[in-house]
Design an enzyme around this catalytic site. Structure first.
Site, PDB file in Angstrom:
ATOM      1  N   HIS A 286     -11.339-113.426  23.162  1.00  0.00           N
ATOM      2  CA  HIS A 286     -10.432-113.813  22.075  1.00  0.00           C
ATOM      3  C   HIS A 286      -9.770-112.577  21.465  1.00  0.00           C
ATOM      4  O   HIS A 286      -8.581-112.578  21.158  1.00  0.00           O
ATOM      5  CB  HIS A 286     -11.196-114.535  20.962  1.00  0.00           C
ATOM      6  CG  HIS A 286     -11.880-115.811  21.385  1.00  0.00           C
ATOM      7  ND1 HIS A 286     -13.239-115.904  21.538  1.00  0.00           N
ATOM      8  CD2 HIS A 286     -11.391-117.036  21.674  1.00  0.00           C
ATOM      9  CE1 HIS A 286     -13.570-117.132  21.894  1.00  0.00           C
ATOM     10  NE2 HIS A 286     -12.464-117.849  21.994  1.00  0.00           N
TER      11      HIS A 286
ATOM     12  N   LEU B 190     -15.924-116.351  18.391  1.00  0.00           N
ATOM     13  CA  LEU B 190     -15.061-115.273  18.900  1.00  0.00           C
ATOM     14  C   LEU B 190     -15.837-114.189  19.641  1.00  0.00           C
ATOM     15  O   LEU B 190     -16.921-113.788  19.230  1.00  0.00           O
ATOM     16  CB  LEU B 190     -14.276-114.626  17.750  1.00  0.00           C
ATOM     17  CG  LEU B 190     -13.282-115.505  16.987  1.00  0.00           C
ATOM     18  CD1 LEU B 190     -12.377-114.625  16.125  1.00  0.00           C
ATOM     19  CD2 LEU B 190     -12.452-116.372  17.904  1.00  0.00           C
TER      20      LEU B 190
ATOM     21  N   SER C 241     -17.666-116.194  27.294  1.00  0.00           N
ATOM     22  CA  SER C 241     -17.396-117.573  26.883  1.00  0.00           C
ATOM     23  C   SER C 241     -18.244-117.862  25.658  1.00  0.00           C
ATOM     24  O   SER C 241     -19.386-117.380  25.561  1.00  0.00           O
ATOM     25  CB  SER C 241     -17.797-118.537  28.015  1.00  0.00           C
ATOM     26  OG  SER C 241     -17.942-119.847  27.507  1.00  0.00           O
TER      27      SER C 241
END
Ligand code: AMP
Length: 259
Positions: A35, A31, A183
């Site tokens: 997110h 995360l 990412s």
């Protein structure tokens, strides 16, 4: 925050909260702020927030990519708790793909180009797991990131084609200060590779196909899989590059919401 490992536990935990809206945020963990922006939006709009945490083997073509995908459940659960998640569905592979599993969802056209061409079977894995998550959680709203613009296009098409009763929410790409889209795979980049990876967001920021291709052609130390204009909603300039053993994708909107 409850953590459910099975479909049965998840269904029974949600039984009593069906009078208010349920939001689902599907994730593969690792995360980051991207997110968290989805979790925040879900928290604002829904009475109950469910996050799924499942590294879906069906969407990985490459064994090495699957094996090296960042996994830290303890950290992810702590971040989910801080973000106000009510329920985390963190199933085993066997729970999602029991022995004898043989039903797949294929979004034939949208899923076959760009990422689909370079990662055959990827969107079949994505569509199948997302449909199964929808079936388990039965969310009113599901939250996805524009970072994966083709994934959004595939899911939008699946929702439409199968008349799924779920509202698709798409949130803007969250970037680091240097422009690199967040990412989970960024954690796998060395400092040097990360510098080289910056050519991708810089190229896409031109919002011009020819200029982006030229800029990437001049960049050292990365291999370009594609840079293309894709007629999604909104249309995007999308690209995928490989830096060392890490493959990165990114896109910018060409009209409409330019975030
Ligand atoms: P993943 O864990 O990579 O499967 O991503 C889970 C969700 O987070 C997907 O809907 C992604 O599109 C979204 N996401 C990943 N990175 C970002 C980002 N940098 N900004 C916004 N959303 C993101």
């Amino acid at each position: 925050m409850k953590v459910a490992r099975t479909i049965a536990e998840t269904r029974s935990a949600l039984e009593d909260v069906r009078d208010g809206p349920i939001g689902l945020v599907p994730t593969m963990g690792g995360l980051h702020e991207g997110h968290l922006s989805l979790l925040r939006a879900a928290r604002e709009e829904c009475d109950t927030v469910v996050m799924s945490l499942f590294v879906n083997p069906a969407q990985f073509g490459d064994e090495h990519d699957l094996a090296s995908y960042p996994r830290d459940e303890e950290r992810d659960l702590a971040l989910a708790r801080d973000a106000g998640v009510d329920l985390v569905f963190a199933p085993s592979t066997e729970e999602m793909y029991p022995a004898g599993f043989q039903t797949w969802v294929e979004v034939t056209e949208v899923g076959s180009r760009l990422e689909g061409a370079f990662r055959p079977g990827h969107f079949r894995g994505v569509a199948t797991v997302v449909l199964k998550l929808f079936s388990v959680v039965r969310p009113d709203r599901a939250y996805f990131g524009q970072k994966d613009a083709q994934q959004v296009a595939v899911i939008r098409q699946m929702i439409r084609d199968l008349a799924l009763d779920v509202d698709l929410r798409v949130l803007p790409t969250v970037r680091d200060d240097d422009g690199l889209a967040l990412s989970s795979r960024n954690a796998l980049l060395t400092t040097e590779e990360r510098k080289r990876a910056l050519a991708l967001p810089r190229a896409l920021a031109t919002k011009d196909l020819t200029a982006a291709r030229a800029l990437l052609a001049r960049s050292n130390g990365l291999d370009v899989d594609y840079v293309e204009v894709a007629e999604f909603d909104p249309p995007v300039l999308a690209g995928a590059v490989r830096v060392g053993s890490v493959r990165l994708i990114d896109n910018v909107a060409l009209e409409g919401d330019s975030k």
